[in-house]
Design a protein around this motif. Sequence first.
Motif, PDB file in Angstrom:
ATOM      1  N   ASP A  36       0.940  -1.169   0.005  1.00 44.96           N
ATOM      2  CA  ASP A  36      -0.117   0.049  -0.089  1.00 44.96           C
ATOM      3  C   ASP A  36       0.812   1.160  -0.097  1.00 44.96           C
ATOM      4  N   LEU A  37       0.888   1.857  -0.884  1.00 51.75           N
ATOM      5  CA  LEU A  37       1.677   3.174  -1.149  1.00 51.75           C
ATOM      6  C   LEU A  37       0.912   4.328  -0.714  1.00 51.75           C
ATOM      7  N   ALA A  38       1.352   5.353  -0.113  1.00 56.48           N
ATOM      8  CA  ALA A  38       1.004   6.604   0.294  1.00 56.48           C
ATOM      9  C   ALA A  38       0.410   7.077  -0.952  1.00 56.48           C
ATOM     10  N   ALA A  39      -0.754   7.934  -0.876  1.00 59.26           N
ATOM     11  CA  ALA A  39      -1.280   8.544  -2.119  1.00 59.26           C
ATOM     12  C   ALA A  39      -0.353   9.618  -2.684  1.00 59.26           C
ATOM     13  N   LEU A  40      -0.272  10.011  -3.809  1.00 59.88           N
ATOM     14  CA  LEU A  40       0.737  10.732  -4.491  1.00 59.88           C
ATOM     15  C   LEU A  40       0.539  12.419  -3.978  1.00 59.88           C
ATOM     16  N   ALA A  41       1.556  13.050  -3.395  1.00 57.16           N
ATOM     17  CA  ALA A  41       1.323  14.306  -3.096  1.00 57.16           C
ATOM     18  C   ALA A  41       1.354  15.087  -4.350  1.00 57.16           C
ATOM     19  N   PRO A  42       0.716  16.421  -4.222  1.00 58.33           N
ATOM     20  CA  PRO A  42       0.500  17.122  -5.371  1.00 58.33           C
ATOM     21  C   PRO A  42       1.791  17.384  -6.176  1.00 58.33           C
ATOM     22  N   GLY A  43       1.924  17.249  -7.366  1.00 56.04           N
ATOM     23  CA  GLY A  43       3.189  17.198  -8.143  1.00 56.04           C
ATOM     24  C   GLY A  43       4.212  16.300  -8.208  1.00 56.04           C
ATOM     25  N   GLN A  44       3.752  15.104  -7.300  1.00 58.94           N
ATOM     26  CA  GLN A  44       4.809  13.975  -6.799  1.00 58.94           C
ATOM     27  C   GLN A  44       5.068  13.012  -8.024  1.00 58.94           C
ATOM     28  N   HIS A  45       4.220  13.441  -9.135  1.00 61.50           N
ATOM     29  CA  HIS A  45       4.381  12.364 -10.416  1.00 61.50           C
ATOM     30  C   HIS A  45       5.110  12.878 -11.252  1.00 61.50           C
ATOM     31  N   ARG A  46       5.620  14.346 -10.836  1.00 62.36           N
ATOM     32  CA  ARG A  46       6.314  15.002 -12.198  1.00 62.36           C
ATOM     33  C   ARG A  46       7.868  14.566 -12.237  1.00 62.36           C
ATOM     34  N   PRO A  47       8.533  14.302 -13.216  1.00 64.29           N
ATOM     35  CA  PRO A  47       9.964  13.943 -13.203  1.00 64.29           C
ATOM     36  C   PRO A  47      10.916  14.916 -12.571  1.00 64.29           C
ATOM     37  N   GLY A  48      11.808  14.210 -11.902  1.00 68.00           N
ATOM     38  CA  GLY A  48      12.810  14.801 -11.196  1.00 68.00           C
ATOM     39  C   GLY A  48      14.037  14.921 -11.662  1.00 68.00           C
ATOM     40  N   ALA A  49      15.056  15.017 -10.685  1.00 68.09           N
ATOM     41  CA  ALA A  49      16.542  15.236 -11.303  1.00 68.09           C
ATOM     42  C   ALA A  49      17.339  13.779 -11.365  1.00 68.09           C
ATOM     43  N   GLY A  50      16.421  12.596 -10.659  1.00 70.09           N
ATOM     44  CA  GLY A  50      17.069  11.408 -10.799  1.00 70.09           C
ATOM     45  C   GLY A  50      17.379  10.785 -12.307  1.00 70.09           C
ATOM     46  N   ILE A  51      18.434   9.751 -12.323  1.00 66.92           N
ATOM     47  CA  ILE A  51      18.649   9.022 -13.489  1.00 66.92           C
ATOM     48  C   ILE A  51      17.693   7.747 -13.396  1.00 66.92           C
ATOM     49  N   GLY A  52      17.270   6.996 -14.691  1.00 69.10           N
ATOM     50  CA  GLY A  52      16.752   6.067 -14.564  1.00 69.10           C
ATOM     51  C   GLY A  52      15.275   5.891 -14.219  1.00 69.10           C
ATOM     52  N   VAL A  53      14.820   4.983 -13.546  1.00 73.61           N
ATOM     53  CA  VAL A  53      13.453   4.899 -12.850  1.00 73.61           C
ATOM     54  C   VAL A  53      13.539   6.084 -11.838  1.00 73.61           C
ATOM     55  N   TRP A  54      14.350   6.578 -11.064  1.00 82.45           N
ATOM     56  CA  TRP A  54      14.635   7.442 -10.290  1.00 82.45           C
ATOM     57  C   TRP A  54      14.047   8.832 -10.810  1.00 82.45           C
ATOM     58  N   ARG A  55      14.124   9.012 -12.193  1.00 87.34           N
ATOM     59  CA  ARG A  55      13.687  10.380 -12.586  1.00 87.34           C
ATOM     60  C   ARG A  55      12.219  10.486 -12.068  1.00 87.34           C
ATOM     61  N   TYR A  56      11.483   9.293 -11.824  1.00 87.15           N
ATOM     62  CA  TYR A  56       9.929   9.522 -11.328  1.00 87.15           C
ATOM     63  C   TYR A  56      10.093   8.865  -9.988  1.00 87.15           C
ATOM     64  N   ALA A  57      11.139   9.116  -9.194  1.00 85.53           N
ATOM     65  CA  ALA A  57      11.317   8.388  -7.718  1.00 85.53           C
ATOM     66  C   ALA A  57       9.891   8.913  -6.993  1.00 85.53           C
TER      67      ALA A  57
END
Length: 384
Positions: A36-57
């Motif tokens: 059970d994952l906590a609900a997405l916080a606002p904007g949490q689905h947006r890509p970030g600075a990570g590489i690979g799958v961690w871009r969507y950490a």
Amino acid sequence: MTPGQRDYAVRCTACAATATYPAYRCAGCGAPLVLDLAALAPGQHRPGAGIGVWRYAGMLPRTGHAVSLGEGGTALVPLSLGPSTVYAKLESLNPSLSFKDRAMALAASAALDLGIEGLVLASSGNAAVSAATYAAAAGLRCRIFCATGSGAWAKLDVARAHGADVEVVEGHYSDAYRHATTAEQAGWLNVTTTYRNPLLAEAYRPLAAELVEQLGGAPDVVVVPIGAGPLLHGVLRGFQDLYAAGATTSIPRMAGVQAAACAPLARAWRSADWRAALSRPVDVAPTAAAAIADALHGYADEGLLTLCAVRDSGGEIVAVDEAAITAAQHELAHRGLLVEPAAATALAALATPAVAALTGADPAARVVLLLTGHGAKEPHRAGE
Ligand SMILES: [Zn+2]
């Protein structure tokens, strides 16, 4: 800690008991576990600075490590096919040439967090290569059980090249699964890519975000080659995340496809009683699509998770025969896309009435085929 990741709890799918990760089955009733994952916080689905799958950490479960070889972010290319608009998502272009890399980046990260010495798994080939690849990248050991029925000799050579210990087991995938569950008790992290490890299916959530980013919204149908089906399950969960967060206005119908030679989920889908259908033995005939040939012997209840996901999305599960798989593989190869037979089942599924009906011949409907594995690892199965 990778910023913005989501806290999670482990829950039984049957009795709602909770567990602490790593756990593989409910201690009370024996049913599969899910996160059970906590609900997405606002904007949490947006890509970030990570590489690979961690871009969507932000869409992934919380880990302290972030092992990556640049997996994910795969290309989406249009195919001129049929009445709908069809795209191919090239999961075949992940670092070890299959979609499993998304799961193994997460698995290797979790193993480092837990101080576990190595990854163990049953595999029909792709997961073996991927686990060996990511174990090597993370400095972990890797132990693989592969059944003779999978015929994945070339893939196992690749796994050995990365330093994995490979044990060949007489029988089919389910026999290898049994061996891997024994090894998990010795303190290894079992990363068998059915639903055995409840963390792994969650690694496919960012794939949904990538599709929304690439298409400017959710597609109408996503076609997924399935063995036990965690890829389909995880991608649907990603779309559900995005929908709940207001990042997309729709959720696609999920279409699962199996090889007719080993199709327990397609058979159960057509029956009135899924549990009863899954509990009946499955005849396993030879198939070129060995990568998705999973009879689910001994863990048929894992298949229920996929059946429920497909039902919840308003989708379908179909089986395609060997001639259709080979024809689809050739069709893709002649369009410049070399994929393995299991991946080609996605294209073969498009020609079935059940999957065709999902789009209703709407020319505006957008269909995505997940091309799960590259053909280069099995040149003898690449056709012609
Ligand atoms: Zn339970």
